[in-house]
Design an enzyme around this catalytic site. Structure first.
Site, PDB file in Angstrom:
ATOM      1  N   HIS A  40      -2.509  10.627  -0.346  1.00 16.72           N
ATOM      2  CA  HIS A  40      -2.855   9.448  -1.151  1.00 16.72           C
ATOM      3  C   HIS A  40      -2.925   9.795  -2.628  1.00 16.72           C
ATOM      4  O   HIS A  40      -2.563   8.989  -3.477  1.00 16.72           O
ATOM      5  CB  HIS A  40      -4.212   8.890  -0.702  1.00 16.72           C
ATOM      6  CG  HIS A  40      -4.079   7.993   0.489  1.00 16.72           C
ATOM      7  ND1 HIS A  40      -5.011   7.045   0.818  1.00 16.72           N
ATOM      8  CD2 HIS A  40      -3.118   7.904   1.422  1.00 16.72           C
ATOM      9  CE1 HIS A  40      -4.614   6.415   1.907  1.00 16.72           C
ATOM     10  NE2 HIS A  40      -3.472   6.930   2.289  1.00 16.72           N
ATOM     11  N   GLU A  88       0.841  -1.214   0.000  1.00 17.33           N
ATOM     12  CA  GLU A  88       0.000   0.000   0.000  1.00 17.33           C
ATOM     13  C   GLU A  88       0.869   1.254   0.000  1.00 17.33           C
ATOM     14  O   GLU A  88       1.756   1.415   0.847  1.00 17.33           O
ATOM     15  CB  GLU A  88      -0.905  -0.012   1.244  1.00 17.33           C
ATOM     16  CG  GLU A  88      -1.851   1.175   1.290  1.00 17.33           C
ATOM     17  CD  GLU A  88      -2.821   1.120   2.470  1.00 17.33           C
ATOM     18  OE1 GLU A  88      -3.152   0.007   2.934  1.00 17.33           O
ATOM     19  OE2 GLU A  88      -3.226   2.200   2.923  1.00 17.33           O
ATOM     20  N   LYS A 142      -6.575  -0.638  11.836  1.00 19.59           N
ATOM     21  CA  LYS A 142      -6.058  -1.119  10.551  1.00 19.59           C
ATOM     22  C   LYS A 142      -4.837  -0.290  10.156  1.00 19.59           C
ATOM     23  O   LYS A 142      -3.841  -0.812   9.653  1.00 19.59           O
ATOM     24  CB  LYS A 142      -7.157  -1.026   9.482  1.00 19.59           C
ATOM     25  CG  LYS A 142      -6.795  -1.665   8.155  1.00 19.59           C
ATOM     26  CD  LYS A 142      -6.117  -0.720   7.200  1.00 19.59           C
ATOM     27  CE  LYS A 142      -5.823  -1.384   5.852  1.00 19.59           C
ATOM     28  NZ  LYS A 142      -5.037  -0.533   4.969  1.00 19.59           N
ATOM     29  N   ASP A 171       5.083 -14.049  11.791  1.00 19.05           N
ATOM     30  CA  ASP A 171       3.761 -14.517  11.356  1.00 19.05           C
ATOM     31  C   ASP A 171       2.742 -13.380  11.510  1.00 19.05           C
ATOM     32  O   ASP A 171       2.254 -13.121  12.604  1.00 19.05           O
ATOM     33  CB  ASP A 171       3.395 -15.734  12.233  1.00 19.05           C
ATOM     34  CG  ASP A 171       2.069 -16.355  11.869  1.00 19.05           C
ATOM     35  OD1 ASP A 171       1.265 -15.712  11.173  1.00 19.05           O
ATOM     36  OD2 ASP A 171       1.830 -17.495  12.297  1.00 19.05           O
TER      37      ASP A 171
HETATM   38  C1  MEV Z   1      -5.409   3.283   5.325  1.00 17.90           C
HETATM   39  O1  MEV Z   1      -4.769   2.090   4.936  1.00 17.90           O
HETATM   40  C2  MEV Z   1      -5.288   3.472   6.813  1.00 17.90           C
HETATM   41  C3  MEV Z   1      -6.099   4.644   7.376  1.00 17.90           C
HETATM   42  O2  MEV Z   1      -7.454   4.513   6.977  1.00 17.90           O
HETATM   43  C4  MEV Z   1      -5.950   4.573   8.866  1.00 17.90           C
HETATM   44  C5  MEV Z   1      -6.870   5.514   9.614  1.00 17.90           C
HETATM   45  O3  MEV Z   1      -7.940   5.880   9.106  1.00 17.90           O
HETATM   46  O4  MEV Z   1      -6.503   5.850  10.763  1.00 17.90           O
HETATM   47  C6  MEV Z   1      -5.590   5.950   6.834  1.00 17.90           C
END
Ligand code: MEV
Length: 450
Positions: free
Chosen positions: A392, A84, A279, A295
Site C-alpha cells: 500500500h 482503490e 470486503k 449491479d
Molecule cells: C483493503 O481494501 C482490503 C483488505 O483490508 C482485505 C483484508 O484485510 O483481507 C486488505
C-alpha cells in the site's frame, strides 16, 4: 436556502447554473470543472446523460486489467473498475502465482433467482393451500406471453409456492417464485411476472366459488424480486501440493500453511475480521461487476446476507489441507447477466465483454468469483507474511508525489530514498523540498528535467 421545485424539468445548463450559484463560491470554476468531464463526442455524452436522472457530468473511475487468469484451462485478461490502489496489482499477482499451479477451477452450482408477491389475506389458510395447484396453473398460463421469449431460451418460471407467514405478521402470505433468467440479470423479467401474478391472484380470489365473501379481498403489499439469491451460486477454487506454496518466499511451506489457515479460521469465527476479509473479496468482485455493467449493489447485498446465512457473519472463503494438498475456495452467490441493461449500451461495458470473449452469464459468474478468490488470497497472504502496508505504501507514496506535482525524476529519487523508510506526507514533502533545492544537473546528470 430554499428548496427547488421542478429541478428535474430544467435543462442541463439550467441545472448546472442553479447548482453553481447555490453552492459554489466561484460558479464559473464549478461550471468549468463539470464541463471538463463531459465527453467530447456529443452522442456519447447523451448516452451517459440518459443512464440516470439529473445528470450533470461524468465521474471517472480507473479501468484497469489483470492479465494471466487461468480459469478452467482458459486464459483471461480481466477488466476491473476500481478506485482503490493495489487491488488490480493484488489480483494480477495472485493470477500469476496460480498460473503455474493449475489455475482457478470454477463451476456454477445453480442459477435460480427469486421473486415474491407479498400479500395480506385474512382467510382459511388451508383452503388457500388447497387452491394452489389451480392458482399455479392460472399464474403460469396468465404469464405465458411475458415468459415466451425466456422460455424459448431455456428459462422461465421454475416454481411458485405459497408461503404462510401469518404467525409473524397478521394475514401475511407470499407467492414465492423461482426463475431461470439465462444470460439476463432478469430484474425486469421477474418483476413483470410478479406484478402479473398479483393481478391473477386478486382475480382468482374474487371469482372462485370456494372462497367466502370475506376471503375475496386481498391486499397486495408489494411485488419484487429478492436480491438474496443463495441458489444463484458459483464455486471457485485453487489447489496445489503443499510444497509448492512458499515459492522462494521468506517462509517455509509449513509456516505459510499455519499462518494462512489460521487467518481463514479467524475470519470464520470473528465477525469484525470477517467483514474486512469479505470486503477484500468484494474489492475484486465489485470491480468486475462494474466493468461488465452489472449491479454491484445487488451483488454486495447478496454476498453479505449469504455470509451470515447461519446466523453469524463469516468468511466467504474456506481452506483445507488434506493428503498433502492445499485447497482454497469460495462459494458465492452472484446474480449477473451478460445481456440487457448496460451490457448493450455502455461502450466500455461492451469492451469488457469483448475482452472476456463474450462470456455467457455462467462463465461471467465464474470469472468474477475467481477474481474475488484471487484478491482474498493475495490480501491474506500479505497480511500474514509481509503485512499489508508494504504494498500500500508504494501507491500511497505515488499519490503523495502526484499531489506534490513531482516530476518523473523526482519520483524515482523519492521512491529510492523511501524504499526502507516510513512514508508520510510530511516526510515526503520535506525530502522533495530538499531535492528541489539541488541544481537540476545534480538530480540526474545528462537527463532533461520534466
Ligand atoms: C483493503 O481494501 C482490503 C483488505 O483490508 C482485505 C483484508 O484485510 O483481507 C486488505
Amino acid at each position: 436556502m430554499q428548496p427547488i421545485k421542478g429541478f428535474s424539468k430544467l435543462s442541463k445548463a439550467a441545472k448546472i447554473e442553479w447548482i453553481s450559484n447555490q453552492y459554489f463560491k466561484d460558479p464559473e470554476a464549478a461550471y468549468e470543472l463539470l464541463s471538463h468531464y463531459w465527453h467530447t463526442d456529443e452522442q456519447v455524452q447523451k448516452l451517459h446523460d440518459e443512464f440516470i436522472e439529473n445528470t450533470l457530468t461524468n465521474f471517472y473511475m480507473p479501468y484497469g486489467v489483470a492479465p494471466n487468469f487461468l480459469l478452467n484451462d482458459k486464459l483471461y485478461t480481466i477488466p476491473m473498475v476500481i478506485e482503490e490502489s493495489s487491488v488490480v496489482a493484488a489480483a494480477s499477482k495472485s493470477a500469476a502465482f496460480w498460473l503455474n499451479r493449475g489455475g482457478f477451477k470454477a463451476e456454477v452450482i445453480s442459477t435460480k433467482k427469486i421473486g415474491q408477491v407479498h400479500f395480506i389475506w385474512n382467510g382459511d389458510a388451508e383452503k388457500l393451500a388447497a387452491f394452489m395447484p389451480e392458482l399455479r396453473k392460472q399464474l403460469l398460463e396468465g404469464t405465458a406471453d411475458i415468459t415466451a421469449n425466456m422460455r424459448a431460451r431455456g428459462g422461465g418460471i421454475s416454481s411458485i409456492e405459497l408461503v404462510n407467514k401469518s404467525d409473524l405478521e397478521p394475514g401475511y402470505f407470499q407467492l414465492h417464485a423461482t426463475f431461470e433468467t439465462k444470460d439476463a440479470m432478469g430484474a425486469n423479467f421477474i418483476n413483470s411476472n410478479l406484478e402479473e401474478f398479483a393481478r391473477i391472484l386478486r382475480r382468482a380470489l374474487a371469482t372462485d366459488d370456494r372462497f367466502a365473501e370475506a376471503e375475496k379481498e386481498v391486499t397486495i403489499v408489494m411485488c419484487i424480486l429478492s436480491n438474496y439469491t443463495p441458489e444463484c451460486l458459483v464455486r471457485c477454487e485453487v489447489s496445489c501440493a503443499v510444497d509448492q506454496l512458499a515459492d522462494g518466499d521468506d517462509y517455509t511451506n509449513e509456516e505459510f500453511i499455519e499462518k494462512f489457515t489460521r487467518a481463514i479460521r479467524i475470519a470464520t469465527i470473528e465477525p469484525y475480521r470477517a467483514t474486512t476479509h469479505n470486503k477484500g473479496i468484494m474489492n475484486g468482485i465489485d470491480s468486475v461487476v462494474l466493468a461488465t455493467g452489472n449491479d454491484f449493489r445487488a451483488v454486495e447485498a447478496c454476498a453479505h446476507s449469504y455470509a451470515a446465512r447461519d446466523g453469524q457473519y463469516r468468511s466467504l472463503t474456506k481452506v483445507s489441507v488434506e493428503n498433502g494438498i492445499f485447497r482454497f475456495w469460495i462459494d458465492i452467490p452472484l446474480a449477473m447477466g451478460t445481456v440487457g441493461g448496460l451490457t448493450t449500451l455502455h461502450p466500455m461495458v461492451k469492451f469488457s465483454h469483448e475482452l472476456l470473449g463474450h462470456p455467457n452469464a455462467e462463465e461471467l459468474m465464474m470469472i468474477t468469483a475467481a477474481v474475488g478468490l484471487a484478491q482474498n488470497f493475495a490480501a491474506v497472504k500479505s497480511l500474514v507474511t509481509t503485512g499489508i502496508q508494504k504494498g500500500h505504501m508504494k501507491m500511497h507514496l505515488l499519490n503523495i508525489l502526484n499531489q506534490l506535482e513531482a516530476t518523473d525524476m523526482e519520483k524515482e529519487r523519492t521512491k529510492t530514498y523511501f524504499s526502507d523508510k516510513v512514508v508520510s506526507f510530511q516526510a515526503v514533502a520535506e525530502f522533495l523540498k530538499k531535492l528541489r533545492g539541488e541544481p537540476a544537473v545534480q538530480i540526474l546528470p545528462g537527463k532533461k528535467q520534466a
